[in-house]
Write a protein that holds these residues in place. Structure first.
Motif, PDB file in Angstrom:
ATOM      1  N   ASP A 231       0.806  -1.218   0.000  1.00 32.95           N
ATOM      2  CA  ASP A 231       0.000   0.000   0.000  1.00 32.95           C
ATOM      3  C   ASP A 231       0.840   1.269   0.000  1.00 32.95           C
ATOM      4  O   ASP A 231       0.294   2.373  -0.050  1.00 32.95           O
TER       5      ASP A 231
ATOM      6  N   ASP B 296      -0.252   9.137   3.665  1.00 34.67           N
ATOM      7  CA  ASP B 296      -1.590   9.640   3.965  1.00 34.67           C
ATOM      8  C   ASP B 296      -1.559  11.054   4.541  1.00 34.67           C
ATOM      9  O   ASP B 296      -2.592  11.740   4.549  1.00 34.67           O
TER      10      ASP B 296
ATOM     11  N   THR C 195      -9.334   9.465  -7.203  1.00 32.97           N
ATOM     12  CA  THR C 195      -9.383   8.897  -5.861  1.00 32.97           C
ATOM     13  C   THR C 195      -8.414   9.598  -4.904  1.00 32.97           C
ATOM     14  O   THR C 195      -7.355  10.085  -5.321  1.00 32.97           O
ATOM     15  N   ASN C 196      -8.777   9.584  -3.639  1.00 27.32           N
ATOM     16  CA  ASN C 196      -7.895  10.119  -2.608  1.00 27.32           C
ATOM     17  C   ASN C 196      -7.244   8.997  -1.810  1.00 27.32           C
ATOM     18  O   ASN C 196      -6.582   9.243  -0.806  1.00 27.32           O
ATOM     19  N   GLU C 197      -7.390   7.766  -2.286  1.00 26.06           N
ATOM     20  CA  GLU C 197      -6.788   6.626  -1.599  1.00 26.06           C
ATOM     21  C   GLU C 197      -5.269   6.630  -1.812  1.00 26.06           C
ATOM     22  O   GLU C 197      -4.762   7.090  -2.831  1.00 26.06           O
TER      23      GLU C 197
ATOM     24  N   GLU D 255      -2.830   5.490  -4.642  1.00 30.25           N
ATOM     25  CA  GLU D 255      -3.346   5.966  -5.923  1.00 30.25           C
ATOM     26  C   GLU D 255      -3.412   7.485  -6.033  1.00 30.25           C
ATOM     27  O   GLU D 255      -3.338   8.037  -7.140  1.00 30.25           O
ATOM     28  N   ARG D 256      -3.526   8.186  -4.899  1.00 34.17           N
ATOM     29  CA  ARG D 256      -3.651   9.647  -4.988  1.00 34.17           C
ATOM     30  C   ARG D 256      -2.411  10.312  -5.580  1.00 34.17           C
ATOM     31  O   ARG D 256      -2.464  11.464  -5.989  1.00 34.17           O
TER      32      ARG D 256
END
Length: 399
Positions: free
Chosen positions: A79, A236, A247-249, A252-253
């Motif tokens: 991640d 984050d 997306t804000n994930e 991926e952001r």
């Protein structure tokens, strides 16, 4: 166990050209399995990511496989794996992300050992933010950073330390973990350019103490792209400029636009190719074993090159003299034009380029004129006979 060099070389169609490639630091040759992986994904049913139909799932699978492969390679979380077009692009992107929190009175530390991709983006971001740039200097006599000044250069005002894990010019591997400890004591983040390092040594994001670590798969048999690894929790905390519907994930952001799924598949195949050369129950274990084999083979070749250059006497000045270094040698020719030397070698199918290699600050610190040196960078597919060809051709040129 050692590498099976004939079998390894047979995996690379380009090596059948007869060229002896000593340009690994600029980019390695590519095995057929990597090209096959790219073609397989690109020509299979393929759409934007999703799970509703096979073409969407193929794209999703390529992304997830990429993140897990580079998590294994870099001892990181899947991640926290960010895809990038190049290490330069990632440095510019993250310099903008991080500099949002900088201002007058803050300081950024860069080094004279680094490729300019890990220098100029930080200097330019600091200038825009009104922050001050401080330097860890290079000692040209030892090809090492002057770390006796580390405690003075890194202070409570430092917000970021940008440092290479290995010089693409000299091969020097500075003690990144030591530098990172000092930076963290001061409350600073550490951005590590591992582009050259990751081609030669097993990486552990945690062991290095890197908050951000960047590498480029095309330096170790993959396609042209780059990877950034970081703790997802750290990512984050950063807020990049992005499109409103994107997306804000994390991660991926930080990946802008549609990803090149076929390139990601090729980059994954490069990791799997290296893992296939080692033993172990898991991919991570196989990678560790493979890199140990790489190191033993490349060290033997490096010593062979060094002995051959030493035999040429004062006609060659080798600048790669650090105690801990990769199998990369940079040397100058006091009485000859290095560009002519490189062309002479190329006519004999030996590729050892002469350039600055974007190592602008190391060149300045060494006091070497632009384009005034030759770099010999070894890769696992190089052989003793290729080294002997290089040395014989160079001796002929200098005679």
């Amino acid at each position: 166990m050692s590498l099976d060099i004939p079998a390894l070389r047979d995996a690379f169609p380009s090596l059948r050209s007869g060229i002896a490639h000593f340009d690994g630091p600029g980019g390695t040759q590519t095995p057929a399995v990597v090209g096959d992986a790219i073609a397989r994904v690109l020509t299979a049913p393929l759409s934007n990511r999703g799970v509703g139909i096979l073409s969407e799932q193929n794209a999703e699978d390529a992304v997830l496989a990429f993140r897990h492969a580079y998590a294994d390679l870099l001892d990181a979380s899947p991640d926290g794996i960010v895809y990038g077009r190049s290490a330069t692009q990632l440095a510019y992107d993250f310099s903008r992300h991080l500099a949002k929190a900088w201002g007058p009175g803050d300081e950024v530390v860069v080094t004279q050992l680094d490729h300019d991709a890990n220098v100029r983006p930080w200097i330019q971001a600091a200038e825009r933010a009104g922050a001050t740039v401080r330097w860890l200097e290079l000692d040209p006599a030892t090809a090492e950073l002057r770390l006796d000044a580390l405690d003075d250069v890194v202070t409570e005002r430092t917000r970021l330390v940008a440092v290479t894990a290995a010089s693409n010019l000299l091969g020097t591997k500075p003690p990144v973990a030591r530098i990172a400890r000092r930076a963290h004591e001061a409350g600073a983040l550490v951005y590590v350019d591992g582009v050259h390092f990751a081609a030669h040594q097993r990486v552990s994001l945690r062991a290095l103490g890197a908050d951000f670590f960047v590498c480029s798969p095309y330096k170790f048999f993959g396609p042209h792209c780059a990877v950034l690894a970081a703790d997802p929790a750290l990512l984050d905390t950063l807020t990049p400029d992005k499109l409103l519907p994107s997306t804000n994930e994390v991660p991926e952001r930080f990946e802008f636009g549609t990803l090149p799924y076929e390139v990601m598949a090729g980059a994954t195949a490069a990791v799997d190719f290296t893992a296939s050369l080692g033993d172990g129950a898991t991919r991570a274990e196989r990678l560790t074993d493979a890199f140990e084999r790489y190191d033993a083979h490349e060290l033997a070749l490096r010593r062979r090159v060094e002995e051959g250059l030493a035999a040429l006497g004062d006609r060659v000045v080798v600048h790669s003299v650090a105690a801990d270094r990769t199998p990369t040698l940079f040397f100058t020719l006091p009485r000859h034009d290095p560009q002519e030397a490189s062309r002479f070698l190329a006519e004999r199918l030996v590729h050892a380029p002469a350039d600055t290699f974007y190592a602008y600050e190391p060149f300045r610190a060494l006091g070497v004129a632009a384009d005034a040196g030759v770099r010999v960078g070894l890769a696992p597919y190089n052989t003793e006979s290729e080294v002997d060809r290089l040395l014989a051709a160079l001796a002929h040129f200098l005679s």
